[in-house]
Design an enzyme around this catalytic site. Sequence first.
Site, PDB file in Angstrom:
ATOM      1  N   ASN A  13       0.866  -1.186   0.000  1.00 38.40           N
ATOM      2  CA  ASN A  13       0.000   0.000   0.000  1.00 38.40           C
ATOM      3  C   ASN A  13       0.898   1.229   0.000  1.00 38.40           C
ATOM      4  O   ASN A  13       1.484   1.573   1.022  1.00 38.40           O
ATOM      5  CB  ASN A  13      -0.898  -0.030   1.251  1.00 38.40           C
ATOM      6  CG  ASN A  13      -1.695   1.250   1.400  1.00 38.40           C
ATOM      7  OD1 ASN A  13      -1.755   2.075   0.487  1.00 38.40           O
ATOM      8  ND2 ASN A  13      -2.311   1.429   2.559  1.00 38.40           N
ATOM      9  N   TRP A  14       0.979   1.877  -1.147  1.00 39.39           N
ATOM     10  CA  TRP A  14       1.907   3.015  -1.264  1.00 39.39           C
ATOM     11  C   TRP A  14       1.348   4.325  -0.746  1.00 39.39           C
ATOM     12  O   TRP A  14       2.034   5.323  -0.712  1.00 39.39           O
ATOM     13  CB  TRP A  14       2.369   3.167  -2.727  1.00 39.39           C
ATOM     14  CG  TRP A  14       3.587   2.345  -3.014  1.00 39.39           C
ATOM     15  CD1 TRP A  14       3.972   1.207  -2.373  1.00 39.39           C
ATOM     16  CD2 TRP A  14       4.586   2.612  -4.002  1.00 39.39           C
ATOM     17  NE1 TRP A  14       5.140   0.732  -2.912  1.00 39.39           N
ATOM     18  CE2 TRP A  14       5.544   1.581  -3.924  1.00 39.39           C
ATOM     19  CE3 TRP A  14       4.756   3.598  -4.970  1.00 39.39           C
ATOM     20  CZ2 TRP A  14       6.663   1.525  -4.742  1.00 39.39           C
ATOM     21  CZ3 TRP A  14       5.871   3.542  -5.800  1.00 39.39           C
ATOM     22  CH2 TRP A  14       6.810   2.523  -5.679  1.00 39.39           C
ATOM     23  N   LYS A  15       0.060   4.309  -0.392  1.00 39.10           N
ATOM     24  CA  LYS A  15      -0.556   5.542   0.121  1.00 39.10           C
ATOM     25  C   LYS A  15      -0.282   6.706  -0.831  1.00 39.10           C
ATOM     26  O   LYS A  15      -0.181   6.492  -2.033  1.00 39.10           O
ATOM     27  CB  LYS A  15      -0.065   5.833   1.541  1.00 39.10           C
ATOM     28  CG  LYS A  15      -0.183   4.605   2.439  1.00 39.10           C
ATOM     29  CD  LYS A  15      -0.053   4.894   3.890  1.00 39.10           C
ATOM     30  CE  LYS A  15      -0.236   3.596   4.663  1.00 39.10           C
ATOM     31  NZ  LYS A  15      -0.421   3.788   6.086  1.00 39.10           N
ATOM     32  N   HIS A 101      -9.999   1.635   4.169  1.00 33.96           N
ATOM     33  CA  HIS A 101      -8.783   1.903   4.934  1.00 33.96           C
ATOM     34  C   HIS A 101      -9.062   2.942   6.015  1.00 33.96           C
ATOM     35  O   HIS A 101      -9.802   3.895   5.785  1.00 33.96           O
ATOM     36  CB  HIS A 101      -7.658   2.394   4.012  1.00 33.96           C
ATOM     37  CG  HIS A 101      -6.330   2.363   4.689  1.00 33.96           C
ATOM     38  ND1 HIS A 101      -5.942   3.333   5.594  1.00 33.96           N
ATOM     39  CD2 HIS A 101      -5.311   1.470   4.627  1.00 33.96           C
ATOM     40  CE1 HIS A 101      -4.731   3.026   6.044  1.00 33.96           C
ATOM     41  NE2 HIS A 101      -4.329   1.896   5.478  1.00 33.96           N
ATOM     42  N   GLU A 170      -6.449  -4.402  10.215  1.00 37.31           N
ATOM     43  CA  GLU A 170      -5.462  -3.370  10.499  1.00 37.31           C
ATOM     44  C   GLU A 170      -5.881  -2.580  11.738  1.00 37.31           C
ATOM     45  O   GLU A 170      -6.680  -1.643  11.625  1.00 37.31           O
ATOM     46  CB  GLU A 170      -5.354  -2.390   9.316  1.00 37.31           C
ATOM     47  CG  GLU A 170      -4.881  -3.014   8.029  1.00 37.31           C
ATOM     48  CD  GLU A 170      -4.170  -1.991   7.135  1.00 37.31           C
ATOM     49  OE1 GLU A 170      -3.020  -2.251   6.780  1.00 37.31           O
ATOM     50  OE2 GLU A 170      -4.762  -0.937   6.826  1.00 37.31           O
ATOM     51  N   GLY A 176       1.513   2.570  10.999  1.00 34.75           N
ATOM     52  CA  GLY A 176       2.559   3.586  11.006  1.00 34.75           C
ATOM     53  C   GLY A 176       3.146   3.890  12.380  1.00 34.75           C
ATOM     54  O   GLY A 176       3.887   4.859  12.544  1.00 34.75           O
ATOM     55  N   GLY A 230       2.462  -1.002   4.394  1.00 36.64           N
ATOM     56  CA  GLY A 230       2.523   0.400   4.002  1.00 36.64           C
ATOM     57  C   GLY A 230       3.958   0.860   3.861  1.00 36.64           C
ATOM     58  O   GLY A 230       4.643   0.564   2.872  1.00 36.64           O
ATOM     59  N   GLY A 231       4.433   1.569   4.857  1.00 38.68           N
ATOM     60  CA  GLY A 231       5.762   2.179   4.830  1.00 38.68           C
ATOM     61  C   GLY A 231       6.862   1.304   4.238  1.00 38.68           C
ATOM     62  O   GLY A 231       7.572   1.727   3.319  1.00 38.68           O
TER      63      GLY A 231
HETATM   64  P1  PGA Z   1       2.121   0.682   7.668  1.00 41.82           P
HETATM   65  O1  PGA Z   1       0.719   0.885   6.905  1.00 41.82           O
HETATM   66  O2  PGA Z   1       2.700  -0.618   7.217  1.00 41.82           O
HETATM   67  O3  PGA Z   1       2.956   1.876   7.238  1.00 41.82           O
HETATM   68  O4  PGA Z   1       1.821   0.701   9.140  1.00 41.82           O
HETATM   69  C1  PGA Z   1      -0.163  -0.177   6.712  1.00 41.82           C
HETATM   70  C2  PGA Z   1      -1.405   0.337   6.050  1.00 41.82           C
HETATM   71  O5  PGA Z   1      -1.844   1.458   6.370  1.00 41.82           O
HETATM   72  O6  PGA Z   1      -2.000  -0.351   5.182  1.00 41.82           O
END
Ligand code: PGA
Length: 248
Positions: A13-15, A101, A170, A176, A230-231
């Site tokens: 998930n690159w946001k 999300h 999640e 994050g 994500g990150g």
């Molecule tokens: P994260 O994000 O790995 O940066 O905690 C996960 C997500 O929001 O899908």
Amino acid sequence: FIMTNKYMYFVANWKMYGALSSLNTLNKVIKFSKSKDINKGRLIYCPPYTLISSFSKKFKNCQIGIGGQNCHEGENYGPYTGSVNAHMLKNIGAQFVIIGHSENRERGENDKLINLKIKSALRAKLKVIFCIGETLNQKKQKKTRSILSKQIKVGLNNIKNKSNIFIAYEPVWAIGSGFIPKSEDLFTTVQYIKSKFKVNFPKVLYGGSVNTQNITSLKEINNLDGFLIGGASQNAKKFIDIVKKTYT
Ligand code: PGA
């Protein structure tokens, strides 16, 4: 039970990150996806809308999946400035879409709207990565199960065929933050989520601060079917490392 034999999903998930220059970083991942290290799993990238076409061209000759990070609930074209619907995602090569999300729930998406989005995505023949999770406050008040139950009930209301739905658990407080749930808590919560489905358990992914270190304990949780990352997924080397460590 041998984890290395399980088919696992790794969703990046690159946001709101990434530019055309990020395409170069995918070469490593494409090469890796063709190696036998990953013959038991699937990589899926969910970049911002602006990069979906380019990613899908880039992945043309490999098994890496592509998805959007959200979509509008409308099924037709319409006067919705700034929005993209599921058919439009499908049209540019997406096979998946993340819906619900917490970063979008925080901005006002409720379970009912999420339900409409999921229905429109399924009709567009996208597979849905449906995110659920409790906030820190809800966890402290021991409301995790009731929250998850409501998110599932309303989010999937009137959807009979759930075979194209993945659940991404999640916990909002884990996203994050560097924190992840205790292994036994995560195991029992995933069992609880699966118990909400009478037939055809959905695949359940875990998301929230997955990284190259904690993957060694997360991979032991044997009712999980993969991870939403994500990150750490924005760095090709880290993403590959997470996949490799899951299988070793
Ligand atoms: P994260 O994000 O790995 O940066 O905690 C996960 C997500 O929001 O899908």
